[in-house]
Design a protein around this motif. Sequence first.
Motif, short mmCIF file in Angstrom:
data_model
loop_
_atom_site.label_atom_id
_atom_site.label_comp_id
_atom_site.label_asym_id
_atom_site.label_seq_id
_atom_site.Cartn_x
_atom_site.Cartn_y
_atom_site.Cartn_z
N ALA A 1 0.79 -1.22 0.00
CA ALA A 1 0.00 0.00 0.00
C ALA A 1 0.83 1.29 0.00
CB ALA A 1 -0.95 -0.02 1.20
N LYS A 2 1.85 1.39 0.85
CA LYS A 2 2.62 2.63 0.93
C LYS A 2 3.33 2.95 -0.38
CE LYS A 2 4.87 6.12 2.87
NZ LYS A 2 6.03 6.34 2.02
N PRO A 3 4.11 2.04 -0.96
CA PRO A 3 4.72 2.37 -2.25
C PRO A 3 3.70 2.56 -3.36
CG PRO A 3 5.20 0.11 -1.63
CD PRO A 3 4.61 0.76 -0.43
N ALA A 4 2.50 1.97 -3.21
CA ALA A 4 1.44 2.23 -4.19
C ALA A 4 1.06 3.70 -4.17
CB ALA A 4 0.23 1.36 -3.90
N VAL A 5 0.95 4.28 -2.98
CA VAL A 5 0.68 5.71 -2.86
C VAL A 5 1.81 6.51 -3.49
CG1 VAL A 5 0.44 7.62 -1.24
CG2 VAL A 5 -0.79 5.50 -0.83
N GLU A 6 3.06 6.11 -3.23
CA GLU A 6 4.21 6.80 -3.82
C GLU A 6 4.16 6.73 -5.34
OE1 GLU A 6 6.85 8.43 -2.41
OE2 GLU A 6 5.89 8.28 -0.44
N ALA A 7 3.79 5.57 -5.87
CA ALA A 7 3.73 5.41 -7.32
C ALA A 7 2.64 6.27 -7.94
CB ALA A 7 3.51 3.94 -7.68
N ALA B 1 4.80 8.61 -9.84
CA ALA B 1 5.13 7.83 -11.03
C ALA B 1 3.96 7.69 -12.00
CB ALA B 1 5.64 6.45 -10.63
N ASP B 2 2.95 8.55 -11.87
CA ASP B 2 1.82 8.54 -12.80
C ASP B 2 1.17 7.17 -12.90
OD1 ASP B 2 2.16 11.28 -13.51
OD2 ASP B 2 3.81 10.70 -14.83
N ALA B 3 0.94 6.55 -11.73
CA ALA B 3 0.34 5.22 -11.69
C ALA B 3 -1.10 5.30 -11.19
CB ALA B 3 1.15 4.30 -10.79
N GLU B 4 -1.87 4.26 -11.45
CA GLU B 4 -3.23 4.16 -10.94
C GLU B 4 -3.51 2.71 -10.55
OE1 GLU B 4 -6.56 3.92 -14.00
OE2 GLU B 4 -5.03 5.02 -15.13
N VAL B 5 -4.40 2.54 -9.59
CA VAL B 5 -4.77 1.22 -9.10
C VAL B 5 -5.84 0.62 -10.00
CG1 VAL B 5 -5.84 -0.05 -7.19
CG2 VAL B 5 -4.24 1.81 -6.71
N ILE B 6 -5.70 -0.67 -10.31
CA ILE B 6 -6.75 -1.35 -11.07
C ILE B 6 -7.33 -2.54 -10.30
CG2 ILE B 6 -5.85 -0.67 -13.32
CD1 ILE B 6 -4.74 -3.55 -13.59
N ALA C 1 12.37 2.06 4.07
CA ALA C 1 11.75 3.37 4.33
C ALA C 1 10.39 3.50 3.68
CB ALA C 1 12.68 4.48 3.84
N GLN C 2 10.14 2.76 2.58
CA GLN C 2 8.86 2.84 1.89
C GLN C 2 7.92 1.69 2.25
OE1 GLN C 2 8.07 5.44 0.10
NE2 GLN C 2 10.08 6.32 0.40
N SER C 3 8.30 0.88 3.20
CA SER C 3 7.49 -0.29 3.56
C SER C 3 6.30 0.12 4.42
CB SER C 3 8.34 -1.31 4.30
OG SER C 3 7.53 -2.36 4.79
N THR C 4 5.11 -0.30 4.01
CA THR C 4 3.90 0.01 4.77
C THR C 4 3.94 -0.60 6.15
OG1 THR C 4 2.68 -0.04 2.68
CG2 THR C 4 1.38 -0.05 4.70
N PRO D 1 -4.54 -2.09 4.40
CA PRO D 1 -4.98 -2.56 3.08
C PRO D 1 -3.92 -3.45 2.43
CG PRO D 1 -5.41 -0.22 3.33
CD PRO D 1 -4.57 -0.63 4.51
N GLU D 2 -4.36 -4.53 1.82
CA GLU D 2 -3.45 -5.43 1.13
C GLU D 2 -2.85 -4.76 -0.10
OE1 GLU D 2 -1.65 -7.83 0.66
OE2 GLU D 2 -2.14 -9.50 1.97
N SER D 3 -1.92 -5.45 -0.72
CA SER D 3 -1.23 -4.92 -1.88
C SER D 3 -2.17 -4.76 -3.07
CB SER D 3 -0.07 -5.84 -2.26
OG SER D 3 -0.53 -7.16 -2.45
N GLY D 4 -1.72 -3.98 -4.04
CA GLY D 4 -2.54 -3.72 -5.21
C GLY D 4 -1.78 -3.93 -6.50
#
Length: 333
Positions: free
Chosen positions: A98-104, A108-113, A156-159, A235-238
């Motif tokens: 979850a945390k690096p997902a927010v960073e992305a 990094a112009d990312a979105e969750v699917i 450092a980026q680990s949820t 929240p689990e990974s995405g």
Amino acid sequence: MTVAPVTRRLGLIVAAAAILGLAACGGGDDKSSAAPTELTFSILSAEGQASAGPLWQPLLDDMSKAIGVPVKPYFGSNYTVLVEAMRGNQTQVAWFSAKPAVEAIDRADAEVIARTVNKEGLDSYRSTLIVRTGSGITLDQVLACGKRYDFGIGDAQSTSGTLAPMAFLFNPRNIVPARCFKTVRSANHQSNAFSVASGVLDVATSNTVNTVFLTKQNPQIAAQIQEIWQSPPIPESGILVREDLDPALKEKIRSFFLTYGQGDTVEARRQRQVLAGLEYSRFNAADDGYLNPIREMIADQKLGEARNKGDAAGVAAAERELQRLRSLREVQP
């Protein structure tokens, strides 16, 4: 809301055409939205392809067949490397906690699917604090500080390795690990778990997912580890994709994950076996909003940091963000 890079570029093209008096010829030169001939999929693995490759490759092979584009893995040992890889378009699809997902999303112009669901049907997990079995170390002793213990914190980026224990355990008690423990070492969950089991570290952060993997893959090490604290659910990974990926291909990827392992066919049963190797049961539909609990933890952490620095503007900004996120949580079903 961040404007997608494709939209920004199209806007510049239109503006330039108007200024130069050129005919509007369309955005055919926008290469970022063109369908790629190959995709690269980010995977975090402390031990690289040797350990994670056999687990993920069957799913990536199935994905390649389903979307009609070859998919190759990209293994990284920490989240910063993987977020930067997506930011630089070295990778286009990723499995992020979850945390690096927010960073992305932010960088990094990312979105969750989609979001993952574990074998027990849960789409959340918990951060933990672990000690060596039989050490007699209690949570109260850890929180007493006194530079008594060698401590292992996460990337450092680990949820679960850093953000959750800071937000839920240390920050509310005004505990700064660097001032609390004899030594502080940052490493991934696997490394910290092995160090605790061998006595190199007295206490370390981990999570319930890592406990499951250790129990399955290295039961002798798992038997040497004892949990003394668990966080609230995280929240689990995405599964994330770059926003500027070809829209048609993006929908194929979304459909692949949301239908993978579903149904009662022979193929669906085979796919569920692939998922079982990853400790998952399915992927559920999700958007960026599912990460709001993580953003709430980040805002809480920023609030603590701002207070420690005497930064009145930072305190006010963090409090506004916390209020916004908490109001969203209150209206959610």
